[in-house]
Scaffold this motif. Structure first.
Motif, PDB file in Angstrom:
ATOM      1  N   ASP C 206      -7.064  27.846  23.483  1.00  0.00           N
ATOM      2  CA  ASP C 206      -6.999  27.176  22.201  1.00  0.00           C
ATOM      3  C   ASP C 206      -7.928  25.964  22.202  1.00  0.00           C
ATOM      4  OD1 ASP C 206      -6.329  25.724  19.986  1.00  0.00           O
ATOM      5  OD2 ASP C 206      -4.217  26.326  20.071  1.00  0.00           O
ATOM      6  N   LEU C 207      -9.032  26.067  21.465  1.00  0.00           N
ATOM      7  CA  LEU C 207      -9.980  24.957  21.442  1.00  0.00           C
ATOM      8  C   LEU C 207      -9.346  23.699  20.891  1.00  0.00           C
ATOM      9  CD1 LEU C 207     -13.563  26.072  20.481  1.00  0.00           C
ATOM     10  CD2 LEU C 207     -12.697  25.067  22.576  1.00  0.00           C
ATOM     11  N   GLY C 208      -8.348  23.874  20.008  1.00  0.00           N
ATOM     12  CA  GLY C 208      -7.644  22.715  19.453  1.00  0.00           C
ATOM     13  C   GLY C 208      -7.023  21.883  20.556  1.00  0.00           C
ATOM     14  N   ASP C 209      -6.411  22.556  21.544  1.00  0.00           N
ATOM     15  CA  ASP C 209      -5.823  21.848  22.684  1.00  0.00           C
ATOM     16  C   ASP C 209      -6.876  20.971  23.347  1.00  0.00           C
ATOM     17  OD1 ASP C 209      -3.413  23.052  22.366  1.00  0.00           O
ATOM     18  OD2 ASP C 209      -3.660  24.520  23.976  1.00  0.00           O
ATOM     19  N   VAL C 210      -8.013  21.584  23.619  1.00  0.00           N
ATOM     20  CA  VAL C 210      -9.055  20.892  24.359  1.00  0.00           C
ATOM     21  C   VAL C 210      -9.560  19.691  23.566  1.00  0.00           C
ATOM     22  CG1 VAL C 210     -11.299  21.155  25.450  1.00  0.00           C
ATOM     23  CG2 VAL C 210      -9.716  23.078  25.376  1.00  0.00           C
ATOM     24  N   GLU C 211      -9.825  19.920  22.280  1.00  0.00           N
ATOM     25  CA  GLU C 211     -10.393  18.843  21.471  1.00  0.00           C
ATOM     26  C   GLU C 211      -9.443  17.666  21.353  1.00  0.00           C
ATOM     27  OE1 GLU C 211     -12.699  19.498  18.074  1.00  0.00           O
ATOM     28  OE2 GLU C 211     -12.845  21.652  18.394  1.00  0.00           O
ATOM     29  N   ARG C 212      -8.153  17.953  21.226  1.00  0.00           N
ATOM     30  CA  ARG C 212      -7.205  16.863  21.013  1.00  0.00           C
ATOM     31  C   ARG C 212      -6.767  16.207  22.322  1.00  0.00           C
ATOM     32  NH1 ARG C 212      -6.506  20.353  17.337  1.00  0.00           N
ATOM     33  NH2 ARG C 212      -6.349  19.839  15.142  1.00  0.00           N
ATOM     34  N   LEU C 213      -6.906  16.903  23.421  1.00  0.00           N
ATOM     35  CA  LEU C 213      -6.281  16.393  24.645  1.00  0.00           C
ATOM     36  C   LEU C 213      -7.263  15.975  25.740  1.00  0.00           C
ATOM     37  CD1 LEU C 213      -3.451  19.069  24.970  1.00  0.00           C
ATOM     38  CD2 LEU C 213      -3.178  16.703  24.232  1.00  0.00           C
ATOM     39  N   CYS C 214      -8.265  16.795  26.001  1.00  0.00           N
ATOM     40  CA  CYS C 214      -8.995  16.647  27.248  1.00  0.00           C
ATOM     41  C   CYS C 214     -10.204  15.733  27.092  1.00  0.00           C
ATOM     42  CB  CYS C 214      -9.457  18.004  27.762  1.00  0.00           C
ATOM     43  SG  CYS C 214      -8.119  19.172  27.864  1.00  0.00           S
ATOM     44  N   ARG C 215     -10.376  14.854  28.067  1.00  0.00           N
ATOM     45  CA  ARG C 215     -11.582  14.026  28.064  1.00  0.00           C
ATOM     46  C   ARG C 215     -12.677  14.697  28.879  1.00  0.00           C
ATOM     47  NH1 ARG C 215      -7.443  10.438  28.333  1.00  0.00           N
ATOM     48  NH2 ARG C 215      -7.428  10.446  30.601  1.00  0.00           N
ATOM     49  N   ARG C 216     -12.251  15.624  29.727  1.00  0.00           N
ATOM     50  CA  ARG C 216     -13.240  16.308  30.557  1.00  0.00           C
ATOM     51  C   ARG C 216     -12.954  17.808  30.498  1.00  0.00           C
ATOM     52  NH1 ARG C 216     -13.095  15.821  37.026  1.00  0.00           N
ATOM     53  NH2 ARG C 216     -14.408  17.613  37.506  1.00  0.00           N
ATOM     54  N   VAL C 217     -14.010  18.586  30.540  1.00  0.00           N
ATOM     55  CA  VAL C 217     -13.857  20.025  30.414  1.00  0.00           C
ATOM     56  C   VAL C 217     -14.631  20.729  31.530  1.00  0.00           C
ATOM     57  CG1 VAL C 217     -14.367  22.008  28.958  1.00  0.00           C
ATOM     58  CG2 VAL C 217     -13.630  19.877  27.919  1.00  0.00           C
ATOM     59  N   MET C 218     -13.978  21.712  32.132  1.00  0.00           N
ATOM     60  CA  MET C 218     -14.694  22.564  33.095  1.00  0.00           C
ATOM     61  C   MET C 218     -14.624  23.996  32.573  1.00  0.00           C
ATOM     62  SD  MET C 218     -13.544  21.166  36.805  1.00  0.00           S
ATOM     63  CE  MET C 218     -11.836  21.527  36.635  1.00  0.00           C
ATOM     64  N   VAL C 219     -15.738  24.687  32.676  1.00  0.00           N
ATOM     65  CA  VAL C 219     -15.764  26.070  32.207  1.00  0.00           C
ATOM     66  C   VAL C 219     -16.091  26.979  33.388  1.00  0.00           C
ATOM     67  CG1 VAL C 219     -16.836  27.726  30.646  1.00  0.00           C
ATOM     68  CG2 VAL C 219     -16.504  25.363  29.914  1.00  0.00           C
ATOM     69  N   ILE C 220     -15.296  28.017  33.556  1.00  0.00           N
ATOM     70  CA  ILE C 220     -15.553  28.963  34.633  1.00  0.00           C
ATOM     71  C   ILE C 220     -15.886  30.308  34.011  1.00  0.00           C
ATOM     72  CG2 ILE C 220     -13.120  29.580  34.861  1.00  0.00           C
ATOM     73  CD1 ILE C 220     -13.599  29.964  37.848  1.00  0.00           C
ATOM     74  N   ASP C 221     -16.868  30.979  34.577  1.00  0.00           N
ATOM     75  CA  ASP C 221     -17.183  32.322  34.108  1.00  0.00           C
ATOM     76  C   ASP C 221     -17.673  33.146  35.278  1.00  0.00           C
ATOM     77  OD1 ASP C 221     -17.335  34.324  32.210  1.00  0.00           O
ATOM     78  OD2 ASP C 221     -19.466  33.969  31.890  1.00  0.00           O
ATOM     79  N   HIS C 222     -17.220  34.365  35.360  1.00  0.00           N
ATOM     80  CA  HIS C 222     -17.561  35.246  36.470  1.00  0.00           C
ATOM     81  C   HIS C 222     -17.388  34.561  37.808  1.00  0.00           C
ATOM     82  CE1 HIS C 222     -19.607  37.348  33.146  1.00  0.00           C
ATOM     83  NE2 HIS C 222     -19.142  38.394  33.781  1.00  0.00           N
ATOM     84  N   GLY C 223     -16.327  33.774  37.927  1.00  0.00           N
ATOM     85  CA  GLY C 223     -16.012  33.164  39.201  1.00  0.00           C
ATOM     86  C   GLY C 223     -16.835  31.941  39.559  1.00  0.00           C
ATOM     87  N   ARG C 224     -17.739  31.544  38.652  1.00  0.00           N
ATOM     88  CA  ARG C 224     -18.550  30.359  38.962  1.00  0.00           C
ATOM     89  C   ARG C 224     -18.302  29.266  37.944  1.00  0.00           C
ATOM     90  NH1 ARG C 224     -23.198  30.900  42.103  1.00  0.00           N
ATOM     91  NH2 ARG C 224     -23.369  32.956  43.067  1.00  0.00           N
ATOM     92  N   LEU C 225     -18.452  28.026  38.379  1.00  0.00           N
ATOM     93  CA  LEU C 225     -18.300  26.915  37.469  1.00  0.00           C
ATOM     94  C   LEU C 225     -19.555  26.833  36.608  1.00  0.00           C
ATOM     95  CD1 LEU C 225     -15.893  25.120  37.226  1.00  0.00           C
ATOM     96  CD2 LEU C 225     -17.066  23.394  38.590  1.00  0.00           C
ATOM     97  N   ALA C 226     -19.392  27.066  35.283  1.00  0.00           N
ATOM     98  CA  ALA C 226     -20.558  27.132  34.416  1.00  0.00           C
ATOM     99  C   ALA C 226     -20.817  25.800  33.744  1.00  0.00           C
ATOM    100  CB  ALA C 226     -20.362  28.203  33.361  1.00  0.00           C
TER     101      ALA C 226
END
Lengths: 267, 262, 319
Positions: C206-226
């Protein structure tokens, strides 16, 4: 250890309160479990309706074996029986949530669904032990009297270990619960009878390979004052607790290994 | 009819995906065959021609029982139908243009068909490796046995369908399941062959529907019963009575569902 | 609080090859991931299904042992010191409740107090606080099976916080919740993080969660930190084109219209990219005026699009 018992009682108590929400079902289940146990005994009575002796053993003697095995199985089942559900927990991914608590997963699964039904097997077998002892006409010595609790404790210990081994096996083969039943429920079944009726080869196997002979057979030979068909030294009559201890170590090792190599399911 | 054949075929395929579970269960069935055989051998040693069986008959009976456990579901229990009744999905099923009982019968026959081979063959083979078993003496006996097993499956379904429908009124099937397990185990001859049951208990047990599940097919297999007409009439009669009772109960349940609005 | 250093996790999968033979293959789930999370941070951990999110969380909580690399949480090695770690962290899996189904919520919370050995007086104060903040009062004595999804989630959050953990790990905590429950949960998490200083790691779709809550974001894809960075930078990346999917009555050459450009065609279906500044309504009207349109839909860029873009751009394949 004290802490583990405290947690065990706490969890079991919580499940009991949970079960109390369905009283009618619980009463029915308790009753059916008890009746099932009596029917097992009825089968033995039917057998003895046709013959005064089975493999050289009289009805009270077979009842004594049936009751001692039944009590050991009942106590082990009451306290630990549900660990055989490990495979389901792995399949449904619920083992993961159990691993998040600061309490061992074995303790959590063992107490799962704890309810009065678990007592259903204990009461009838205890009654049968009393009845068989009254009909046995034994000359009671201190050593004989002391062997009885020793064999029950050893039997419980052996079945505890078998149940944990059966659970640990499911770490390797998730759908293997039913195959493991052949040592848990199978063990419960054979020890109801004098093991000698299964033949000498089976008797050797049940002594040296899968030591079910120590659940009740070996100590019962002493209590009933009978010779050992395999001619094993007297020491074997009292070895049940030792065998239980060895099996317990093996079971603990198997469980730990399984848990360490556990591969949780995707999500 | 094509639809029911499809349902049965689908059930067979569905059950055949659980191979490891089937293998693991059949292993235990075989082990238990040996243990039960051990007890019966001891009994027949003491009483050589008890109940008209000889030792070979008794040993064969032990493995045959284990082989039939899953095809005729000796351990009783309800169909997956109970889950649909509990969740209320049953009201959807009742509005389908398919007969509810027919649907589940086809599904159960598919299951039993797979079980016949996956769970039925290994215990007999396992037993044959160690003991000499008594096999049907002619193809006709095999055919008679096949017919008897099919009728046993119908009786088994008839019983379990009735048990499943009780959930409409009881809401929790654990209690009835327990009772069904006990009666089925004891009166089918699973624990001790019915031929050994003494006196009146034996007479009564031979007349109950559970006798149709294992004892009758086994007696046909062993060549102890050649009065096929009687055997089939007994099994078919119970199947008809149970299935008719199931129909009646389905109708009552449907009416109840309509009155109470689901 | 969390240190992850060059961590890999691969699973052995047995596959049937041929009739009887089975071969074992190693399937990598997480591939050399490194990051640290400091005490007091509120981090969103994103990625599509099967990207390695759950695997990472399970390694952080000690359920899985990493194949290689080093993990430290609260100064402990999770897989070796799982039980000790469990006393110091709280974990909530959104789709799995840890509460006792047939008992009142209060009983579950009391049981958790015993499992984590929390003093009675401490527990009472804590329970009062959680009851107020999560608005549990109305259903504290209701059996869990009768609670709504939102109520149950709040109950699970309370259960995870009874022992006042330093780190809270949340796996999809708002999945399936109604708007009001979502708002309560989000407000609660913000207070927990800012007032109590609890470190929070959150995975979500839920992008809403991220936008309202997180100051930092990590994205993982295919097992790697993107991606590992701040929310504003993520938002900039998020300000990407919206995609208008047009189903024409029949296949046609790319539609030419002001304010949008065709990025992909597939038979009668065309994908038009509308820049953030563009007017979608005007584009829709213009397309409908000039072509025979069967269906039309507008897609906002989601996490999956964002991740694709992070990997070098282009329009994501239609799903």
């Amino acid at each position: 250890m004290v802490e583990a018992v405290r947690i065990y009682l706490l969890l079991a108590g919580t499940w009991m309160r949970s079960a109390a929400q369905y009283p009618a079902s619980m009463v029915m289940l308790l009753a059916t479990q008890a009746v099932a146990t009596f029917l097992d005994a009825a089968a033995i009575l039917i057998v003895f309706a046709h013959t005064p002796r089975l493999g050289g053993f009289s009805l009270p003697e077979v009842m004594f074996l049936y009751a001692t095995s039944g009590i050991s199985v009942a106590v082990a089942d009451i306290t630990l029986g549900t660990v055989e559900r490990l495979g389901e927990h792995i399949r449904h991914g619920t083992l993961d949530t159990l691993l998040l608590r600061p309490v061992g997963p074995l303790l959590q699964i063992a107490t799962e669904d704890f309810n009065p039904r678990r007592m259903g097997k204990l009461v009838p077998t205890a009654v049968m032990l009393v009845v068989s002892l009254r009909h046995l006409d034994l000359h009671w010595t201190l050593a004989r009297a002391a062997t009885l609790p020793l064999m029950l404790a050893g039997g419980v210990g052996i079945f505890w270990a078998l149940w944990v081994l059966a659970a640990a096996w499911q770490f390797a083969v998730v759908d293997g619960k039913q195959a493991a039943n052949s040592i848990t429920y199978g063990g419960a079944y054979v020890t109801q009878y004098p093991l000698s009726i299964f033949g000498r080869d089976a008797l050797r196997g049940l002594t040296w390979v899968l030591p079910l002979a120590f659940v009740n057979w070996e100590p019962a030979l002493y209590v009933l004052g009978r010779p050992d068909p395999l001619g094993l030294p007297v020491f074997f009559r009292f070895a049940s607790p030792l065998v239980a201890a060895v099996l317990a170590v093996l079971a603990a090792l198997a469980w730990r290994t399984g848990l360490r190599h556990y591969q949780s399911t995707g999500s | 009819m094509r639809l029911y054949a499809w349902i049965a075929a689908y059930a067979l395929r569905r059950y055949s995906t659980y191979r490891v579970a089937a293998l693991s269960a059949t292993f235990t069935n075989t082990i238990f065959g040996f243990m039960r055989a051990g007890v019966l051998i001891a009994l027949w040693h003491a009483r050589p021609s008890l109940g008209g069986y000889d030792v070979t008959d008794a040993v064969t009976f032990s493995f045959l029982t284990q082989a039939l456990i899953e095809p005729v579901r000796i351990f009783g229990g309800s169909l997956d139908l109970t889950e649909r009744i509990r969740t209320g999905d049953i009201s959807i099923d009742l509005h389908r243009p398919v007969d509810l009982q027919g649907w589940w019968l086809a599904d159960d026959l598919g299951r039993a068909g797979f079980a016949l081979f996956s769970r039925g063959v290994p215990p007999l083979l396992g037993g044959a490796l160690v003991f000499s078993l008594r096999w049907p003496s002619s193809p006709a006996t095999w055919a008679a046995f096949a017919g008897s097993v099919l009728l046993a499956m119908l009786v088994s379904f008839g019983l379990r369908y009735l048990i499943s429908l009780t959930v409409f009124w009881l809401h929790d099937d654990r209690g009835v399941n327990g009772i069904s397990l006990i009666t089925s185990m004891f009166f089918s001859g699973m624990i001790v062959p019915l031929v050994v049951f003494p006196g009146r208990l034996g007479t009564v047990a031979q007349l109950l529907p559970w006798a149709a599940l294992i004892q009758m097919p086994a007696d046909v297999f062993l060549g102890r019963r050649t009065d096929l007409l009687h055997v089939y009439a007994f099994q078919g009669g119970w199947a008809a009575v149970l299935l008719a009772a199931g129909r009646l109960l389905t109708m009552t349940a449907r009416r109840r569902l309509v009155v109470n609005g689901g | 609080m969390i240190e992850v250093d060059e961590v890999c996790k691969s699973f052995t999968v047995r596959r049937r090859s041929g009739r009887l033979r089975r071969s074992r293959t190693l399937v990598g789930a997480v591939d050399r991931i490194s990051f640290t999370v400091a005490a007091g941070e509120f981090v969103g951990y994103l990625g599509p299904n099967g990207a390695g999110k759950s695997t990472t969380i399970k390694m952080l909580t000690g359920i899985l042992t990493p194949t290689s690399g080093r993990v430290r949480v609260s100064g402990l090695d999770p897989s070796r010191q799982r039980t000790a770690l469990a006393r110091r962290i709280g974990v909530v899996f959104g789709q799995r409740t840890t509460l006792w189904w047939d008992l009142p919520l209060r009983d579950s919370l009391t049981l958790v107090r015993h499992l984590y050995r929390v003093e009675r007086s401490t527990h009472q104060a804590r329970l009062a606080e959680l009851t107020e903040l999560l608005e549990l009062g109305a259903f504290l004595d209701t059996p869990v099976r009768q609670l709504s999804l939102g109520q149950r989630m709040r109950g699970d959050l309370a259960a995870a916080l009874v022992h006042d953990p330093e780190l809270l790990v949340l796996d999809e905590p708002t999945i399936g919740l109604d708007v009001i429950s979502k708002a309560t949960v989000r407000a609660f998490l913000t207070r927990l993080n800012t007032e109590r200083g609890t470190t929070i790691l959150l995975t979500t779709h839920d992008l809403g969660d991220v936008e309202r809550l997180c100051r930092r974001v990590m994205v993982i894809d295919h097992g790697r930190l993107a991606y590992d960075g701040s929310l504003p930078r993520l938002r900039a990346a998020l300000d990407a084109d919206r995609i208008l999917i047009v189903d024409l009555a029949r296949a046609a050459p790319p539609i030419e219209v002001d304010g949008a450009r065709v990025v992909r065609t597939d038979g009668p279906r065309q994908w038009l990219a509308i820049p953030p500044s563009g007017n979608a309504a005007a584009v829709v009207a213009a397309v409908a005026a000039r072509h025979e349109v069967e269906d039309i839909s507008l897609r906002e860029p989601g996490i999956e699009d964002l991740i694709t873009r992070l990997y070098g751009g282009g329009v994501p394949a239609d799903r």
